[in-house]
Design a protein around this motif. Structure first.
Motif, mmCIF file in Angstrom:
data_model
loop_
_atom_site.group_PDB
_atom_site.id
_atom_site.type_symbol
_atom_site.label_atom_id
_atom_site.label_comp_id
_atom_site.label_asym_id
_atom_site.label_seq_id
_atom_site.Cartn_x
_atom_site.Cartn_y
_atom_site.Cartn_z
ATOM 1 N N ASN A 23 0.850 -1.184 0.000
ATOM 2 C CA ASN A 23 0.000 0.000 0.000
ATOM 3 C C ASN A 23 0.884 1.232 0.000
ATOM 4 O OD1 ASN A 23 -2.570 -1.302 0.238
ATOM 5 N ND2 ASN A 23 -2.017 -1.777 2.340
ATOM 6 N N TRP A 24 0.443 2.261 -0.688
ATOM 7 C CA TRP A 24 1.170 3.527 -0.770
ATOM 8 C C TRP A 24 0.274 4.611 -0.201
ATOM 9 C CZ3 TRP A 24 5.542 3.898 -4.420
ATOM 10 C CH2 TRP A 24 5.863 2.676 -4.984
ATOM 11 N N HIS A 25 0.795 5.399 0.693
ATOM 12 C CA HIS A 25 0.060 6.522 1.261
ATOM 13 C C HIS A 25 0.915 7.758 1.042
ATOM 14 C CE1 HIS A 25 -2.606 3.641 3.143
ATOM 15 N NE2 HIS A 25 -1.527 3.004 3.578
ATOM 16 N N CYS A 26 0.413 8.692 0.287
ATOM 17 C CA CYS A 26 1.179 9.891 -0.046
ATOM 18 C C CYS A 26 0.494 11.125 0.504
ATOM 19 C CB CYS A 26 1.330 10.024 -1.562
ATOM 20 S SG CYS A 26 2.266 8.682 -2.283
ATOM 21 N N ALA A 27 1.265 11.960 1.172
ATOM 22 C CA ALA A 27 0.745 13.228 1.675
ATOM 23 C C ALA A 27 0.650 14.204 0.515
ATOM 24 C CB ALA A 27 1.657 13.774 2.758
ATOM 25 N N ASP B 33 3.963 7.114 17.609
ATOM 26 C CA ASP B 33 4.419 5.731 17.484
ATOM 27 C C ASP B 33 5.047 5.541 16.109
ATOM 28 O OD1 ASP B 33 4.876 3.020 17.484
ATOM 29 O OD2 ASP B 33 2.752 2.461 17.490
ATOM 30 N N LEU B 34 6.370 5.438 16.075
ATOM 31 C CA LEU B 34 7.109 5.252 14.830
ATOM 32 C C LEU B 34 7.665 3.832 14.724
ATOM 33 C CD1 LEU B 34 9.095 8.637 14.913
ATOM 34 C CD2 LEU B 34 7.004 8.126 13.632
ATOM 35 N N SER B 35 7.191 2.947 15.577
ATOM 36 C CA SER B 35 7.760 1.597 15.669
ATOM 37 C C SER B 35 7.539 0.744 14.424
ATOM 38 C CB SER B 35 7.194 0.871 16.887
ATOM 39 O OG SER B 35 5.791 0.686 16.759
ATOM 40 N N SER B 36 6.606 1.112 13.559
ATOM 41 C CA SER B 36 6.378 0.331 12.334
ATOM 42 C C SER B 36 7.492 0.530 11.320
ATOM 43 C CB SER B 36 5.040 0.710 11.695
ATOM 44 O OG SER B 36 5.072 2.049 11.221
ATOM 45 N N MET C 108 0.173 10.246 9.704
ATOM 46 C CA MET C 108 0.047 9.173 8.706
ATOM 47 C C MET C 108 0.860 7.946 9.120
ATOM 48 S SD MET C 108 0.112 11.145 5.048
ATOM 49 C CE MET C 108 -0.124 9.634 4.126
ATOM 50 N N VAL C 109 2.057 8.165 9.642
ATOM 51 C CA VAL C 109 2.893 7.040 10.078
ATOM 52 C C VAL C 109 2.188 6.290 11.205
ATOM 53 C CG1 VAL C 109 5.069 6.374 11.182
ATOM 54 C CG2 VAL C 109 5.072 8.056 9.322
ATOM 55 N N GLU C 110 1.636 7.020 12.152
ATOM 56 C CA GLU C 110 0.961 6.376 13.278
ATOM 57 C C GLU C 110 -0.327 5.676 12.838
ATOM 58 O OE1 GLU C 110 1.045 7.497 17.801
ATOM 59 O OE2 GLU C 110 -0.253 8.875 16.703
ATOM 60 N N THR C 111 -1.039 6.249 11.876
ATOM 61 C CA THR C 111 -2.307 5.689 11.414
ATOM 62 C C THR C 111 -2.120 4.493 10.492
ATOM 63 O OG1 THR C 111 -3.370 7.841 11.585
ATOM 64 C CG2 THR C 111 -4.452 6.204 10.184
ATOM 65 N N PHE C 112 -1.281 4.649 9.471
ATOM 66 C CA PHE C 112 -1.137 3.620 8.436
ATOM 67 C C PHE C 112 -0.024 2.613 8.715
ATOM 68 C CE2 PHE C 112 -3.114 7.215 6.147
ATOM 69 C CZ PHE C 112 -4.301 6.579 5.783
ATOM 70 N N PRO D 287 3.377 2.450 8.121
ATOM 71 C CA PRO D 287 4.257 2.021 7.022
ATOM 72 C C PRO D 287 5.542 1.404 7.573
ATOM 73 C CG PRO D 287 4.482 4.369 7.355
ATOM 74 C CD PRO D 287 3.364 3.899 8.266
ATOM 75 N N THR D 288 6.171 0.587 6.771
ATOM 76 C CA THR D 288 7.447 -0.005 7.169
ATOM 77 C C THR D 288 8.623 0.747 6.566
ATOM 78 O OG1 THR D 288 7.281 -1.593 5.365
ATOM 79 C CG2 THR D 288 6.488 -2.311 7.533
ATOM 80 N N VAL D 289 8.371 1.548 5.522
ATOM 81 C CA VAL D 289 9.418 2.336 4.876
ATOM 82 C C VAL D 289 8.913 3.768 4.713
ATOM 83 C CG1 VAL D 289 10.894 2.584 2.845
ATOM 84 C CG2 VAL D 289 10.211 0.301 3.600
ATOM 85 N N LEU D 290 9.769 4.734 5.005
ATOM 86 C CA LEU D 290 9.436 6.142 4.823
ATOM 87 C C LEU D 290 10.460 6.765 3.888
ATOM 88 C CD1 LEU D 290 7.690 8.612 5.684
ATOM 89 C CD2 LEU D 290 9.420 9.035 7.445
ATOM 90 N N PHE D 291 9.974 7.399 2.826
ATOM 91 C CA PHE D 291 10.835 8.119 1.892
ATOM 92 C C PHE D 291 10.662 9.613 2.138
ATOM 93 C CE2 PHE D 291 10.175 4.078 -0.127
ATOM 94 C CZ PHE D 291 11.355 3.818 -0.798
ATOM 95 N N GLY D 292 11.770 10.329 2.249
ATOM 96 C CA GLY D 292 11.672 11.759 2.459
ATOM 97 C C GLY D 292 12.980 12.462 2.156
ATOM 98 N N LEU D 293 12.896 13.755 2.051
ATOM 99 C CA LEU D 293 14.068 14.597 1.822
ATOM 100 C C LEU D 293 14.608 15.077 3.164
ATOM 101 C CD1 LEU D 293 12.613 16.725 -1.096
ATOM 102 C CD2 LEU D 293 14.010 14.670 -1.243
ATOM 103 N N PRO D 294 15.855 15.496 3.217
ATOM 104 C CA PRO D 294 16.402 16.009 4.475
ATOM 105 C C PRO D 294 15.547 17.121 5.089
ATOM 106 C CG PRO D 294 18.184 15.606 2.959
ATOM 107 C CD PRO D 294 16.901 15.406 2.182
ATOM 108 N N THR D 295 14.931 17.941 4.270
ATOM 109 C CA THR D 295 14.059 19.003 4.781
ATOM 110 C C THR D 295 12.897 18.408 5.560
ATOM 111 O OG1 THR D 295 14.636 20.330 2.854
ATOM 112 C CG2 THR D 295 12.711 21.029 4.109
#
Length: 125
Positions: free
Chosen positions: A11-15, A57-60, A28-32, A34-42
Motif C-alpha cells: 500500500n502507498w500513502h502519499c501526503a 508511534d514510529l515503531s512500524s 500518517m505514520v501512526e495511522t497507516f 508504514p514499514t518504509v518512509l521516503f523523504g528529503l532532508p528538509t
C-alpha cells in the motif's frame, strides 16, 4: 491524501501538497503504520523538530530513505533516536521511490561530502 494498493500486496500513502506539514506526516505514520518512509532532508528536519515527534508511534518503520542533499548529522542522530535507525542516504529519485546509489550508515557517516564534485574528507570519530 493519495492512497494506492498494488497487485503485489503493498500500500502507498502519499501526503498531498508541495510540502506536507510534519504533524500530518507523523499522523500518517501512526495511522497507516508504514514499514518504509521516503523523504528529503528538509522533511526529516521538520519531523524531528515537530512537537509530537517524541510521542508519535514510529515503531512500524523498519527503513527510512533520504535523498537530494546531505542529511545533517544532528537530524540523522535525532531520527535514529526516535526510530532506532538512521535514514539510508541515497542518490536517485526519492519522489519516484527508487534510489540508484545508497549509502548505509553509520560507517559511511565517517565520510562527509563537502560539495558536489569535490573530494570527500575523513572525519575522525
Amino acid at each position: 491524501m493519495g492512497d494506492w494498493t498494488s497487485n503485489k500486496g503493498s500500500n502507498w500513502h502519499c501526503a498531498e501538497g508541495q510540502f506536507p506539514a510534519p504533524e500530518a506526516v507523523l499522523d500518517m505514520v501512526e495511522t497507516f503504520k508504514p514499514t518504509v518512509l521516503f523523504g528529503l532532508p528538509t522533511l526529516y528536519t521538520a519531523l524531528v523538530r515537530a512537537n509530537s515527534a517524541k510521542t508519535t508511534d514510529l515503531s512500524s518503520l523498519r527503513q527510512s530513505m533520504s535523498a537530494a542533499e546531505i542529511l545533517p548529522e544532528d537530524v540523522y542522530n535525532a531520527w535514529k533516536h526516535l526510530t532506532g535507525h538512521g535514514p539510508t542516504e541515497g542518490l536517485g529519485s526519492t519522489e519516484l521511490l527508487h534510489s540508484t546509489i545508497t549509502v548505509s550508515v553509520p560507517p559511511a557517516r565517517a565520510f562527509r561530502a563537502t560539495k558536489s564534485g569535490s573530494s570527500r574528507q575523513m572525519v575522525s570519530r
